[in-house]
Structure formats: C-alpha cells, structure tokens
Design an enzyme around this catalytic site. Structure first.
Site, PDB file in Angstrom:
ATOM      1  N   GLY A 139      12.504  12.216   5.260  1.00 30.65           N
ATOM      2  CA  GLY A 139      12.205  11.949   3.767  1.00 30.65           C
ATOM      3  C   GLY A 139      13.581  11.356   3.371  1.00 30.65           C
ATOM      4  O   GLY A 139      14.835  11.630   3.698  1.00 30.65           O
ATOM      5  N   ALA A 140      13.499   9.924   2.792  1.00 26.70           N
ATOM      6  CA  ALA A 140      14.554   9.261   2.719  1.00 26.70           C
ATOM      7  C   ALA A 140      16.015   9.887   1.783  1.00 26.70           C
ATOM      8  O   ALA A 140      16.803   9.993   2.103  1.00 26.70           O
ATOM      9  CB  ALA A 140      14.114   7.925   1.842  1.00 26.70           C
ATOM     10  N   ARG A 174      18.160   6.991  12.150  1.00 32.41           N
ATOM     11  CA  ARG A 174      16.936   6.531  11.727  1.00 32.41           C
ATOM     12  C   ARG A 174      17.503   5.309  11.009  1.00 32.41           C
ATOM     13  O   ARG A 174      18.132   5.351  10.058  1.00 32.41           O
ATOM     14  CB  ARG A 174      16.060   7.366  11.007  1.00 32.41           C
ATOM     15  CG  ARG A 174      15.529   8.578  11.916  1.00 32.41           C
ATOM     16  CD  ARG A 174      14.632   9.390  11.242  1.00 32.41           C
ATOM     17  NE  ARG A 174      13.454   8.711  11.105  1.00 32.41           N
ATOM     18  CZ  ARG A 174      12.250   9.005  10.326  1.00 32.41           C
ATOM     19  NH1 ARG A 174      12.519  10.195   9.564  1.00 32.41           N
ATOM     20  NH2 ARG A 174      11.193   8.422  10.343  1.00 32.41           N
ATOM     21  N   GLN A 197       2.540  14.320   8.286  1.00 31.04           N
ATOM     22  CA  GLN A 197       3.433  15.003   7.094  1.00 31.04           C
ATOM     23  C   GLN A 197       2.765  15.334   5.705  1.00 31.04           C
ATOM     24  O   GLN A 197       3.009  16.262   5.103  1.00 31.04           O
ATOM     25  CB  GLN A 197       4.723  14.054   6.569  1.00 31.04           C
ATOM     26  CG  GLN A 197       5.727  13.685   7.720  1.00 31.04           C
ATOM     27  CD  GLN A 197       5.458  12.490   8.562  1.00 31.04           C
ATOM     28  OE1 GLN A 197       4.221  12.394   8.944  1.00 31.04           O
ATOM     29  NE2 GLN A 197       6.478  11.798   9.021  1.00 31.04           N
ATOM     30  N   ASP A 254      11.320   4.232   1.479  1.00 29.10           N
ATOM     31  CA  ASP A 254      12.379   4.257   2.342  1.00 29.10           C
ATOM     32  C   ASP A 254      13.481   3.575   2.141  1.00 29.10           C
ATOM     33  O   ASP A 254      14.826   3.638   2.390  1.00 29.10           O
ATOM     34  CB  ASP A 254      12.095   4.416   3.726  1.00 29.10           C
ATOM     35  CG  ASP A 254      11.601   5.646   4.207  1.00 29.10           C
ATOM     36  OD1 ASP A 254      10.258   5.869   3.874  1.00 29.10           O
ATOM     37  OD2 ASP A 254      12.028   6.625   4.644  1.00 29.10           O
ATOM     38  N   ASN A 307       7.703   1.936   3.070  1.00 30.47           N
ATOM     39  CA  ASN A 307       7.445   3.371   3.176  1.00 30.47           C
ATOM     40  C   ASN A 307       6.723   3.815   4.281  1.00 30.47           C
ATOM     41  O   ASN A 307       6.315   2.751   5.182  1.00 30.47           O
ATOM     42  CB  ASN A 307       6.815   3.543   1.731  1.00 30.47           C
ATOM     43  CG  ASN A 307       6.520   4.991   1.623  1.00 30.47           C
ATOM     44  OD1 ASN A 307       7.562   6.018   1.595  1.00 30.47           O
ATOM     45  ND2 ASN A 307       5.381   5.632   1.461  1.00 30.47           N
ATOM     46  N   LYS A 308       6.225   5.060   4.297  1.00 28.14           N
ATOM     47  CA  LYS A 308       5.463   5.583   5.762  1.00 28.14           C
ATOM     48  C   LYS A 308       4.412   4.399   5.823  1.00 28.14           C
ATOM     49  O   LYS A 308       3.508   4.153   5.121  1.00 28.14           O
ATOM     50  CB  LYS A 308       4.898   7.030   5.173  1.00 28.14           C
ATOM     51  CG  LYS A 308       4.047   7.826   6.188  1.00 28.14           C
ATOM     52  CD  LYS A 308       4.772   7.492   7.825  1.00 28.14           C
ATOM     53  CE  LYS A 308       6.062   8.021   7.734  1.00 28.14           C
ATOM     54  NZ  LYS A 308       6.844   7.980   9.023  1.00 28.14           N
TER      55      LYS A 308
HETATM   56  O1  MRU Z   1       9.037   9.607   8.725  1.00 29.36           O
HETATM   57  P1  MRU Z   1       9.381  10.431   7.481  1.00 29.36           P
HETATM   58  O2  MRU Z   1       8.611  11.517   7.356  1.00 29.36           O
HETATM   59  O3  MRU Z   1      10.823  10.320   7.111  1.00 29.36           O
HETATM   60  O4  MRU Z   1       9.074   9.394   6.168  1.00 29.36           O
HETATM   61  C1  MRU Z   1       9.115   9.865   5.011  1.00 29.36           C
HETATM   62  C2  MRU Z   1       8.359   8.842   4.038  1.00 29.36           C
HETATM   63  O5  MRU Z   1       8.054   7.764   4.354  1.00 29.36           O
HETATM   64  C3  MRU Z   1       8.521   8.863   2.720  1.00 29.36           C
HETATM   65  O6  MRU Z   1       7.361   8.373   1.681  1.00 29.36           O
HETATM   66  C4  MRU Z   1      10.007   8.549   2.059  1.00 29.36           C
HETATM   67  O7  MRU Z   1      10.999   8.512   2.876  1.00 29.36           O
HETATM   68  C5  MRU Z   1      10.108   8.599   0.914  1.00 29.36           C
HETATM   69  S1  MRU Z   1      10.476  10.559   0.685  1.00 29.36           S
HETATM   70  C6  MRU Z   1      10.632  11.114  -0.863  1.00 29.36           C
END
Ligand code: MRU
Length: 335
Positions: free
Chosen positions: A49-50, A86, A190, A231, A241-242
């Site tokens: 999560g960012a 990352r 997730q 992100d 984003n994801k």
């Molecule tokens: O690969 P991840 O689980 O780190 O991806 C997370 C996401 O894409 C979230 O939507 C983003 O980081 C925002 S978290 C508040």
C-alpha cells in the site's frame, strides 16, 4: 485507535510488521532488524500500500542509520536500495529521499535519532491525514449508499484509517453509506484477504466479487460510485493504481458512475507530467498461475502480470486528498 496496526517502531532499533501475506488466516508479527529485511518485506508484500510504503521508507532509513552507520555514503546507498524496492508507489522513494535530506542536515552522530524521530512523526502524520481525507471524501460520496472499491486501501495500507477505505469508513460512520462491494483483486487477492477482513472488523456490510464481475455489478446500478486509492498521481491527474483500476474506470464512465481516487498529497508526483512517465512494476508469472501452495497453471506458463495500471485523468471525477478535493482539469500545487 484507528484499528489494525500494520507497523510498530520499537525501541529505536526494530520495526515490527504484521505479515500481510498470511492474512486473514494468521496474524503474525515479524521483526525487521536490517535493510535487507526491510527490502524483502516490501518486495514480498508483507507490507504494502503506497502510504505504508512511505512509512517503511522513513523507518527503513532510520534502521539503516542504526545498523549500517550514518555516514553520508551509507545513507545514500540505503535510500537507493530501499527506495527502489518497488518502483510505482512514489511515497516509497520520496520518503527515503526526504529522510536522507533531513539526515544530511544533522551532524553524523545525531542522524540515527533524528531519523527515528522523523519516522515516528511520519506515522503520526499518516493517522491525521487519513482522518482529514476521510472527512472530505465522505462529503464527496454522500449520495452513494453503496460503493465499489478495488485492492486494499485501509489501515493495513496506511497505518491510519486508510485512503479509499478511510473515506468509506467515514461515510459509514456518518450513516450515508450502507454497503461496500470489494473486488477480490487478482492475483494477490488484497481485496478478498485484506479488505474483506478490515470491513468485517469495522462491521461494514460488504460483498466480495470476482474482478471479472465488476462490469456486471456497475451495469446493474447497484453502486453509486467507485472509489480507489493510488500509487502515483501524475501532474495531469493520470493515476497509477492496482491493476484493474483502469478497467473499472472505463466501465464506470460507460454507465455514468463517478470514479473517485483518494490519496494523500505525498502520492502526487508533479515531476511526472503524465501517466506515460509512471514506472509500472511487473511481477513474476508464478503469481498468476497459483496462490500459496496451490498451482493451477501448468509449470512454466508465461503470464502478463503488471501490478498496476494507469487510469487517464479524463475518467476520474475527483481526487480526494487530506486538504483538498481536486476536480478536473486537475491542477496541483506546484503545477
Ligand atoms: O501491490 P499493492 O498491494 O501494494 O497495491 C496497493 C494499491 O494499489 C493501493 O490501491 C494503493 O497503494 C493505495 S493504498 C492506500
């Protein structure tokens, strides 16, 4: 208390994390004692999560100063090593660079303590910013009694109440929102593992759907808005984003359902002019062909497995931050 605590800074020398790869089956804390442990935890998505990656960047730099020494050369190497663990979430590299800049203003002997204090302040800031974002966002989605969200953006992803999930929580507490739909979020689940766990703990009525059912759900008229985190947000509003967020945005636009992004200002990268400049992380094919111990694709199967995609700004109805709701055309401070 904001809920689950994904990271604790311990005694100036250790970082305790909740291993998110094991949830919801097992709540296991693991202790990180060096930079290698921090990088491994980030890359394996034990922490993710960012905004939480930003916390890890700040805390990882403090740990580096204690374990590797606080000479400029060592801190620079640590900032690069942790910051690049990352690539997509700008919060991670930004937190490392900011910590490095702060440390270099201090005498070498004072750097470890200064970095640890900075990391503690970073955690405290996340909590305050999430609450502010939740309040602003609850106004934005006040007309939606049900929303769809993607991936996990709650306490597990930030250390506060979350970004998109924080907005959902605030709207639930106000009584305007009564139901949340969450995608399972293939391939690492997730949504199914983490978001459903958080929603259950909060007592928010929720329904899980396979990612492939999102279009049918949106077309059914059951959700008044789609809301996700981010992100990295480029200067023109294009948002990484994801993976799958872009598809949700296209379908939402087709059906006149607004897509909102909730993210702290630290996720806005005005140095990145548009989405084409956002580095996208690609992950191993094995993540698509199975999960945990189970394998369903034949050994050696190739897979297209980007962790993120970019939603063009034109498909985003608003970007909710801790201090402002931005509407198109997006112009951020410093643009
Ligand atoms: O690969 P991840 O689980 O780190 O991806 C997370 C996401 O894409 C979230 O939507 C983003 O980081 C925002 S978290 C508040």
């Amino acid at each position: 208390m904001e809920g689950v605590v994904p990271i604790r800074l311990v005694a100036g020398r250790e970082i305790d994390i909740l291993d998110q790869t094991l949830l919801p089956g097992e709540e296991r804390q693991i202790t990180l004692r060096d930079v290698d442990g921090v990088v491994e935890a980030i890359q394996r998505l034990r922490v993710r999560g960012a905004p939480l990656l930003g916390v890890m960047g700040a805390a990882g730099m403090a740990l580096a100063a204690y374990t590797l020494g606080a000479a400029e050369k060592r801190l620079r190497v640590a900032a690069t090593t942790i910051g690049r663990a990352r690539p997509t979430a700008v919060d991670l590299s930004r937190a490392c660079d900011d910590a490095l800049g702060l440390a270099l203003k201090e005498q070498e002997v004072a750097r470890p303590k200064a970095l640890w204090r900075h990391a503690e302040n970073y955690v405290a800031r996340r909590i305050l910013e999430d609450r502010a974002m939740g309040a602003l966002g609850a106004d934005v989605i006040a007309d939606a009694s049900a929303v769809l969200t993607h991936c996990n953006t709650g306490a597990l992803a930030t250390g506060g109440i979350g970004t998109a999930l924080g907005v959902i929580r605030a709207a639930w507490e106000r009584g305007t929102l009564t139901h949340c739909y969450a995608t399972e979020t293939r391939p690492l689940l997730q949504g199914a593992r983490l978001t459903m766990w958080e929603l259950a703990a909060l007592g928010i009525p929720a329904t899980l759907l396979p990612d492939t059912a999102s279009a049918a759900l949106i077309a059914s008229g059951r959700v008044g808005a789609v809301i996700t985190g981010a992100d990295r947000i480029a200067a023109n509003g294009d948002t990484a984003n994801k993976v799958g967020t872009y598809g949700l945005a296209v379908v939402a636009a087709r059906h006149g359902v607004p897509l909102y992004i909730a993210a702290p200002t630290s996720t806005i990268d005005i140095g990145c002019a548009s989405g084409s400049g956002i580095p996208i992380e690609y992950r191993a094919a094995g993540e698509v062909g199975g999960f945990g111990g189970a394998r369903w694709a034949p050994a050696g199967t190739d897979a297209f497995n980007p962790a993120f995609d970019v939603t063009p700004a034109e498909l985003i109805a608003a970007i909710i931050t801790e201090d402002k709701v931005y509407r198109p055309p997006f112009e951020f401070a410093g643009n």
